[in-house]
Design a protein around this motif. Structure first.
Motif: not given
Length: 591
Positions: A370-373, A381-385, A409-416
């Motif tokens: 997977k790669i972040p977009i 970060c606006i998505g993951v492919i 993919e646009v439904h995902f969670s990010c962390l700090g």
């Protein structure tokens, strides 16, 4: 005045306390239930041996909140006195008059308050004259809370309070002896039959776990009936557990077999008891240098001291409570790690202008899944492919110059970066998010990424972050649930197991039936998975039961119509893939 006072208990009383109250009729007369008290008439509440509002549900109509000033639920003012010896909690009641001291027994605090009052008494304040029964009751409370002055939480002040009560000449030594003797004569062989069964379950299930070189014994018991003596039984189990937990299994996270000396360092015990629909956790530690069982139980909604604590846990099963217990112990003994300690940085990413061809080249070059977009300007970060999605799109001849934005993919969670690793574990292992973008909490700029491999590697480097079980005994963990199944279901499982043994193959019961077995829900929808031919195994079951079998050859599955009317699904362990979108799956043998 005293003639208007009543006693309200927060829950059930243990058998010895009931026996003492029943033998003192004037005490029994004072004991009331919350429903029998008119809250509008209450003017003063004296809270003893706790101050946590969550542990006072029986006072809800008389004490509307823990904050000061206090009012009843109807709005009437009420005066609150607090005497306690427990550690502070966020929901502690703020009393009009509060005495909190870290002593071994709350009765020691009350005794000292009476002594100080009498020493300063003058014409405007009469001395408090304790009766023989009151003196004896205070002494019994001190003996009980300090374990006859043997618990590590015992202080010189507890000895001083007991000395004062004894020196008054009003202490009934015979009553003290009888009360203490009724507890101390308890041995595994003299327990009442119901309590003996609970004790036997605890000793049989007692297992030692290692948490960062802290060895902790965890035991479980269950009964459909209430158990008022559970704390006493746990204490007896604690005294016997060192002799019973075997030495011949690894107790340390590095897998080395413990010596007898190492095994004796398991000076902490937690017992999980299910009684009807209620689950109770009781913790015991030998000294203040050992694990703080009070802190663990407070996290679970209970309370107590460093060496003795308990919690009543609602809406969770025994298994869920055990998971919570493991998590809280681990959090208590482990130094906190953060996401920035394990994230990959600088991160390989693609901009929003990237094409499918560019994405495929990046996946091949870096062997990523997977790669972040990120956006062109802000680098947010606006998505993951996903690599598999790109491969399928290319296989089905999508235009390789199409932007990845259309398929990310646009439904995902990010962390700090400063988020605890436990948050990443939750996302990866429980919510099945394979890759977690790590972003600046202020501007949202992508700073790193945490993958499932990062989580696995973290646990490989820090094996004690997961408790290491001393003796692997997974089969026994489900024994009590299996015994509670109807005979008809147990017979079906037994027949399938015996047939698999005879054929030399492995068979598993899977799906919702297992889930509901763990959750203790009724479910008769049994699904079997076989390592081998599911259809052949179904035919053999049908022959054994003289039952018809329906085949689904394309998928390697079958349904056996059991004589009881149940339909038993049998499938082979398999891999599935889809040659075309919306096509039926192609099935291959697996394990």
């Amino acid at each position: 005045g005293e003639e208007n006072a009543v006693l309200l208990w927060p829950g059930t009383r243990d058998n010895r306390l009931n026996s003492y109250i029943n033998s003192h009729q004037h005490l029994d007369h004072l004991c009331h239930t919350p429903s029998s008290v008119d809250a509008s008439t209450v003017r003063r509440i004296v809270i003893v041996d706790t101050r946590s509002y969550s542990r006072l549900p029986h006072l809800s109509t008389m004490l509307s909140s823990p904050s000061h000033p206090h009012r009843t639920a109807a709005g009437s003012p009420v005066e609150v006195y607090v005497y306690d010896h427990h550690p502070p909690r966020e929901d502690d009641v703020v009393g009009d008059f509060t005495v909190v001291r870290p002593w071994g027994a709350c009765c020691s605090i009350i005794t000292q308050a009476i002594v100080q009052h009498n020493e300063s008494a003058n014409e405007s304040a009469e001395e408090i004259q304790l009766s023989g029964d009151q003196t004896t009751a205070l002494a019994l409370g001190i003996y009980q809370d300090t374990g006859n002055f043997t618990f590590a939480s015992t202080t010189p002040n507890d000895f001083a309070a007991a000395y004062h009560l004894s020196a008054s000449g009003k202490l009934n030594q015979h009553a003290v002896y009888d009360y203490l003797h009724s507890a101390n004569v308890w041995t595994p062989s003299t327990l009442p039959s119901d309590d003996k069964d609970i004790f036997d379950q605890l000793m049989r299930t007692a297992r030692a776990y290692s948490f960062h070189d802290r060895n902790v014994i965890i035991a479980q018991a269950a009964s459909d009936n209430p158990c008022r003596s559970f704390s006493d039984i746990v204490h007896l189990c604690f005294e016997n557990s060192h002799a019973e937990v075997p030495h011949d299994s690894p107790a340390r996270s590095d897998g080395a077999p413990p010596s007898k000396k190492e095994k004796l360092l398991a000076r902490t015990l937690f017992a999980i008891g299910r009684f009807g629909k209620n689950v109770v956790v009781v913790g015991r530690s030998q000294t203040n240098a050992d694990l703080d069982v009070g802190a663990v139980c407070r996290h679970m909604g209970g309370g107590g001291h460093h060496c003795a604590a308990s919690a009543n846990v609602k809406k969770l099963t025994e298994g869920e409570v055990k998971e919570e217990l493991f998590a809280h112990i681990q959090a208590l003994v482990s130094p906190e790690s953060h996401v920035c300690d394990i994230m990959s940085s600088p991160v390989v990413s693609l901009s929003s202008s990237a094409t499918l061809a560019m994405a495929n080249d990046t996946f091949v070059r870096y062997n990523m899944k997977k790669i972040p977009i990120t956006s062109e300007r802000s680098k947010e970060c606006i998505g993951v492919i996903d690599r598999m999605a790109v491969e399928k799109l290319r296989k089905h001849c999508f235009d390789e110059n199409t932007s990845v934005v259309n398929f990310m993919e646009v439904h995902f969670s990010c962390l700090g970066p400063s988020a605890p690793i436990d948050d990443a574990v939750e996302l990866v292992l429980r919510k099945q998010q394979r890759t977690i973008p790590i972003v600046d909490p202020v501007c949202g700029r992508l700073e790193g990424v945490v993958s499932r491999a990062d989580i696995v590697n973290y646990f490989l480097r820090n094996p004690s972050r997961f408790p290491h079980k001393v003796r692997q005994d997974a089969a026994q963990n489900m024994a009590s649930q299996l015994r509670q199944l109807p005979n008809s279901l147990r017979s079906i499982l037994s027949d399938a197991g015996e047939l698999a043994d005879k054929l030399g193959i492995k068979v598993f019961v899977v799906g919702g039936f297992v889930r509901d077995l763990v959750l203790q829900r009724e479910n008769d929808d049994i699904d079997f998975v076989v390592e081998g031919s599911g259809i052949s195994f179904a035919d053999d079951l049908g022959a054994k039961w003289k039952a018809p079998v329906r085949h689904h050859g394309d998928f390697g599955t079958a349904v056996v119509h059991h004589p009881s009317g149940l339909k038993i699904d049998v499938a082979m362990a398999r891999l599935e893939y889809y040659p075309l979108p919306v096509a039926l799956p192609v099935v291959e043998l697996s394990s």
